[in-house]
Design a protein around this motif. Structure first.
Motif, PDB file in Angstrom:
ATOM      1  N   GLU A   1       0.676  -1.303  -0.071  1.00 19.69           N
ATOM      2  CA  GLU A   1       0.069   0.030   0.145  1.00 19.69           C
ATOM      3  C   GLU A   1       0.804   1.266   0.098  1.00 19.69           C
ATOM      4  O   GLU A   1       0.246   2.230   0.161  1.00 19.69           O
ATOM      5  CB  GLU A   1      -0.834  -0.135   1.145  1.00 19.69           C
ATOM      6  CG  GLU A   1      -1.822  -1.164   1.109  1.00 19.69           C
ATOM      7  CD  GLU A   1      -2.928  -1.233   2.356  1.00 19.69           C
ATOM      8  OE1 GLU A   1      -3.367  -0.211   2.794  1.00 19.69           O
ATOM      9  OE2 GLU A   1      -3.150  -2.344   2.524  1.00 19.69           O
TER      10      GLU A   1
ATOM     11  N   LEU B   1       2.694   2.702   2.270  1.00 15.81           N
ATOM     12  CA  LEU B   1       2.545   3.383   3.483  1.00 15.81           C
ATOM     13  C   LEU B   1       3.625   3.930   4.186  1.00 15.81           C
ATOM     14  O   LEU B   1       4.648   3.124   4.251  1.00 15.81           O
ATOM     15  CB  LEU B   1       1.506   2.776   4.521  1.00 15.81           C
ATOM     16  CG  LEU B   1       0.199   2.256   3.959  1.00 15.81           C
ATOM     17  CD1 LEU B   1      -0.374   1.320   5.078  1.00 15.81           C
ATOM     18  CD2 LEU B   1      -0.518   3.442   3.935  1.00 15.81           C
TER      19      LEU B   1
ATOM     20  N   SER C   1      -1.010   7.922   6.954  1.00 19.32           N
ATOM     21  CA  SER C   1      -0.994   6.470   7.235  1.00 19.32           C
ATOM     22  C   SER C   1      -1.557   6.131   8.489  1.00 19.32           C
ATOM     23  O   SER C   1      -1.959   4.843   8.641  1.00 19.32           O
ATOM     24  CB  SER C   1       0.360   5.824   7.049  1.00 19.32           C
ATOM     25  OG  SER C   1       1.362   6.520   7.750  1.00 19.32           O
TER      26      SER C   1
ATOM     27  N   ASP D   1      -4.459   6.162   9.720  1.00 19.90           N
ATOM     28  CA  ASP D   1      -5.855   5.537  10.058  1.00 19.90           C
ATOM     29  C   ASP D   1      -5.709   3.970   9.507  1.00 19.90           C
ATOM     30  O   ASP D   1      -6.208   3.028  10.273  1.00 19.90           O
ATOM     31  CB  ASP D   1      -7.020   6.072   9.108  1.00 19.90           C
ATOM     32  CG  ASP D   1      -7.382   7.478   9.586  1.00 19.90           C
ATOM     33  OD1 ASP D   1      -7.071   7.830  10.612  1.00 19.90           O
ATOM     34  OD2 ASP D   1      -8.119   8.125   8.775  1.00 19.90           O
ATOM     35  N   ARG D   2      -4.848   3.852   8.566  1.00 20.09           N
ATOM     36  CA  ARG D   2      -4.773   2.319   8.175  1.00 20.09           C
ATOM     37  C   ARG D   2      -3.810   1.595   9.090  1.00 20.09           C
ATOM     38  O   ARG D   2      -4.232   0.352   9.117  1.00 20.09           O
ATOM     39  CB  ARG D   2      -4.072   2.633   6.769  1.00 20.09           C
ATOM     40  CG  ARG D   2      -3.806   1.303   6.109  1.00 20.09           C
ATOM     41  CD  ARG D   2      -5.020   0.711   5.549  1.00 20.09           C
ATOM     42  NE  ARG D   2      -4.841  -0.799   5.121  1.00 20.09           N
ATOM     43  CZ  ARG D   2      -4.814  -1.805   5.807  1.00 20.09           C
ATOM     44  NH1 ARG D   2      -5.176  -1.808   7.068  1.00 20.09           N
ATOM     45  NH2 ARG D   2      -4.774  -3.015   5.343  1.00 20.09           N
TER      46      ARG D   2
ATOM     47  N   ASP E   1      -6.085   0.858  11.803  1.00 18.98           N
ATOM     48  CA  ASP E   1      -6.865  -0.389  11.639  1.00 18.98           C
ATOM     49  C   ASP E   1      -6.089  -1.579  11.853  1.00 18.98           C
ATOM     50  O   ASP E   1      -6.879  -2.560  12.153  1.00 18.98           O
ATOM     51  CB  ASP E   1      -7.510  -0.180  10.216  1.00 18.98           C
ATOM     52  CG  ASP E   1      -8.680   0.646  10.079  1.00 18.98           C
ATOM     53  OD1 ASP E   1      -9.028   1.204  11.062  1.00 18.98           O
ATOM     54  OD2 ASP E   1      -9.094   1.120   8.810  1.00 18.98           O
ATOM     55  N   TYR E   2      -5.082  -1.524  11.086  1.00 20.87           N
ATOM     56  CA  TYR E   2      -4.070  -2.738  11.403  1.00 20.87           C
ATOM     57  C   TYR E   2      -3.929  -3.260  12.923  1.00 20.87           C
ATOM     58  O   TYR E   2      -4.080  -4.467  13.187  1.00 20.87           O
ATOM     59  CB  TYR E   2      -2.737  -2.607  10.423  1.00 20.87           C
ATOM     60  CG  TYR E   2      -1.948  -3.749  10.827  1.00 20.87           C
ATOM     61  CD1 TYR E   2      -2.089  -5.102  10.445  1.00 20.87           C
ATOM     62  CD2 TYR E   2      -0.766  -3.517  12.013  1.00 20.87           C
ATOM     63  CE1 TYR E   2      -1.024  -6.008  10.888  1.00 20.87           C
ATOM     64  CE2 TYR E   2      -0.143  -4.699  12.467  1.00 20.87           C
ATOM     65  CZ  TYR E   2      -0.232  -5.848  11.982  1.00 20.87           C
ATOM     66  OH  TYR E   2       0.808  -6.716  12.233  1.00 20.87           O
TER      67      TYR E   2
END
Ligand code: DP6
Length: 337
Positions: free
Chosen positions: A286, A288, A308, A310-311, A314-315
């Motif tokens: 991605e 990131l 990056s 938020d991503r 989430d992870y």
């Protein structure tokens, strides 16, 4: 000396402090560099007293029974700080006995450097208590913080901070300096805690073993020759890719030194390695901006940008076996009224 209260937070190193040229005074072998985080915090109140005492409360507000070694560590900071301050001011500043109350908001056993926040906070409180007679600057506070814990010196400043190793054997030869303040670059540190187990060998004992690793001399050379300089440069230019390269190289190098010490120190667990592999895959797929770094434990710090965040969060939240904390770059220690 007047009663005083201060607040401080941990910092996370991107160039790691590992090993001293003088363990007694915590004079490091090489420079290190960190980001101060905005929370969780520690508060310390001090006041003159009839006898020396230290009391401590944990993040649940429960009083923690301190061991003999813990108390001795505080007593030693006060003794050495007393000498240092009288040398600076040319007169006695601290009374013979002090009472110290520590209130920590750092959850126990999460691999966040509570000693960094605690001893930075103590230095800030000591400085505030003598400020009418002799105001201390941040560098002088960082020297006092360093007596208690090497990494504590860096939490005196906000933002991005270098601990200069210095040379020689004087107490003040090593101190922390701010590279850029907390407004310079909005980096996040998303912290994944895979295990709540107490670490087997604490940093203080670990530092003393660094010299037994055949890889240690090379590590020190690398930091002195290019790593610290490149890391400062990456931060000043907000060059995430460069920062990632240097910080991961330095972290993995420190863990190799630890692993090849006698006795061998292995702080990383299967979970740590799994998270690292996931993060490497995620950023290749991605693109990131995210980097990982680990201290003396299995906890993984994922530094990332606003883009990056938020991503990565989430992870992190999908790792059901881990506790997750989200922090951002923070302002450093200060006095509370
Ligand atoms: C791996 O500052 O915790 O986190 O001075 O004995 O308290 P003491 O050690 P400490 O060592 C920190 C080690 C590290 C790397 C770092 O924070 O730079």
């Amino acid at each position: 000396m007047k009663p005083a209260k201060a607040i401080a937070t941990p910092n996370i190193a991107l160039i790691k402090y590992w090993g001293n040229r003088n363990d007694e005074l915590r004079l490091p072998m090489a420079d290190s560099l960190s980001m101060t985080i905005d929370h969780p915090s520690v508060e310390i109140s001090i006041e003159p007293s009839d006898s020396f005492s230290v009391r401590s409360w944990n993040s649940e507000g429960k009083e923690k029974q301190l061991g003999k070694d813990d108390i001795a560590r505080f007593a030693r900071v006060i003794d050495l700080a007393d000498n240092y301050l009288s040398g600076l001011a040319g007169k006695e500043l601290l009374p013979s006995e002090i009472s110290i109350e520590v209130r920590s908001h750092i959850p126990p056993k999460i691999g966040l450097a509570s000693s960094a926040a605690v001893f930075c906070c103590l230095a800030e409180a000591l400085a505030a208590s003598v400020t009418d007679e002799f105001p201390l600057d941040a560098v002088q506070k960082s020297v006092i913080a360093r007596i208690g814990s090497g990494s504590a010196a860096r939490s005196v400043h906000g933002g991005f901070v270098a601990l200069k190793a210095g040379e020689g054997s004087s107490l003040a030869s090593s101190y922390a300096e701010q590279i850029a303040d907390e407004h310079h670059w909005a980096l996040h540190d998303i912290i994944l805690v895979p295990s709540h187990d107490e670490k087997k060998v604490g940093s203080t004992e670990g530092h003393a073993l660094a010299h037994t690793s055949p890889l240690y001399a090379k590590r020190i050379e690398a930091i002195r020759n290019y790593r610290q300089r490149d890391c400062i440069d990456a931060i000043l230019k907000r060059d995430f890719e460069k920062l990632r390269f240097i910080a991961e190289e330095d972290c993995l190098d420190m863990h190799e030194v630890m692993r090849t010490s006698t006795p061998s120190l292995e702080y990383l667990t299967e979970d740590t390695h799994r998270i690292i592999a996931d993060v490497e895959r995620l950023r290749t797929r991605e693109h990131l901006p995210v980097l990982y770094t680990m201290d003396a434990g299995p906890t993984v710090h994922l530094f990332c940008t606003d883009e990056s965040r938020d991503r990565i969060l989430d992870y992190a939240n999908a790792q059901t076996s881990c506790t997750v904390f989200e922090t951002v770059v923070g302002p450093g220690s200060s006095v509370l009224s």
